[in-house]
Motif scaffolding. Structure first.
Motif, short mmCIF file in Angstrom:
data_model
loop_
_atom_site.label_atom_id
_atom_site.label_comp_id
_atom_site.label_asym_id
_atom_site.label_seq_id
_atom_site.Cartn_x
_atom_site.Cartn_y
_atom_site.Cartn_z
N GLU A 120 15.21 75.53 86.01
CA GLU A 120 15.95 76.77 85.81
C GLU A 120 15.67 77.74 86.95
O GLU A 120 14.51 77.92 87.33
CB GLU A 120 15.53 77.41 84.48
N ILE A 121 16.73 78.34 87.47
CA ILE A 121 16.56 79.34 88.52
C ILE A 121 16.81 80.69 87.85
O ILE A 121 17.95 81.06 87.55
CB ILE A 121 17.53 79.12 89.69
N ASP A 122 15.72 81.39 87.61
CA ASP A 122 15.80 82.69 86.94
C ASP A 122 14.94 83.70 87.71
O ASP A 122 14.52 83.43 88.83
CB ASP A 122 15.38 82.57 85.47
N ALA B 270 13.44 82.15 91.01
CA ALA B 270 14.35 82.34 92.14
C ALA B 270 13.62 82.60 93.46
O ALA B 270 14.01 82.03 94.49
CB ALA B 270 15.36 83.44 91.85
N LEU C 219 21.94 71.36 93.52
CA LEU C 219 21.66 72.01 92.24
C LEU C 219 22.20 71.19 91.07
O LEU C 219 22.46 71.72 90.00
CB LEU C 219 22.25 73.43 92.22
N VAL D 69 20.01 71.52 87.97
CA VAL D 69 19.66 72.87 87.52
C VAL D 69 20.33 73.11 86.17
O VAL D 69 21.53 72.93 86.02
CB VAL D 69 20.09 73.93 88.56
N LEU E 177 21.20 79.10 85.71
CA LEU E 177 21.24 79.94 86.91
C LEU E 177 21.41 81.38 86.46
O LEU E 177 22.48 81.77 85.99
CB LEU E 177 22.39 79.53 87.84
N GLY F 28 19.08 84.05 90.52
CA GLY F 28 19.51 82.86 91.24
C GLY F 28 20.82 83.07 91.98
O GLY F 28 21.01 82.60 93.10
N THR G 52 26.92 70.91 93.18
CA THR G 52 26.64 70.88 91.75
C THR G 52 27.93 70.67 90.97
O THR G 52 29.00 71.08 91.42
CB THR G 52 25.94 72.16 91.26
N VAL H 186 25.52 76.26 86.30
CA VAL H 186 25.46 76.85 87.64
C VAL H 186 26.84 77.40 88.04
O VAL H 186 26.95 78.52 88.55
CB VAL H 186 24.99 75.82 88.69
#
Length: 130
Positions: free
Chosen positions: A35-37, A41, A63, A66, A69, A73, A95, A100
């Motif tokens: 997870e990009i949080d 990030a 990604l 992932v 996002l 992110g 992706t 995402v």
């Protein structure tokens, strides 16, 4: 339904993020898993910025693994796009994950950040850039 939240211990990320990279000739692929949080990030951005600093022919952010996002992110992808332009290094995202794509579409960031659903499309785009 009952939800239990466990507070992460000191130094532990609540949502681990895996960042690796591979080389394909002069092309660098930054693969991200997780997870990009707000918490992860900065690590993601730093990882890709280091790859951009190598001034290779191009950098792809993979990604495809992932699962989330967040706003941080999205801002990170804008930051990386700007850094790539400044370094004159083509940069794109690969992706097909709704988690995402949707935030990028809702914020219209997909109009600024180059996003491809497959590596084949990304490679075709990169061939046009170099």
């Amino acid at each position: 339904m009952s939800l239990t939240f466990r507070r992460p211990s000191q130094g532990e990320l609540p949502h681990p993020l895996g960042c690796t990279h591979s080389r394909n000739g002069e092309l660098l692929i930054a693969s991200v898993d997780g997870e990009i949080d707000m918490a992860t990030a900065p690590r993601f951005v730093h990882h890709v910025e280091e790859l951009l600093a190598e001034r290779r022919v191009a950098v792809i952010a993979d990604l495809t693994k992932v699962s989330f996002l967040g706003a941080a992110g999205v801002v990170g992808l804008l930051t990386l796009t700007t850094a790539a332009q400044a370094a004159d290094v083509p940069f794109c995202v690969v992706t097909d994950q709704r988690a995402v794509l949707r935030p990028l579409q809702v914020t219209a960031v997909d109009r600024v950040v180059v996003v491809h659903a497959t590596f084949e499309r990304a490679h075709a785009w990169l061939n046009d850039q170099t």
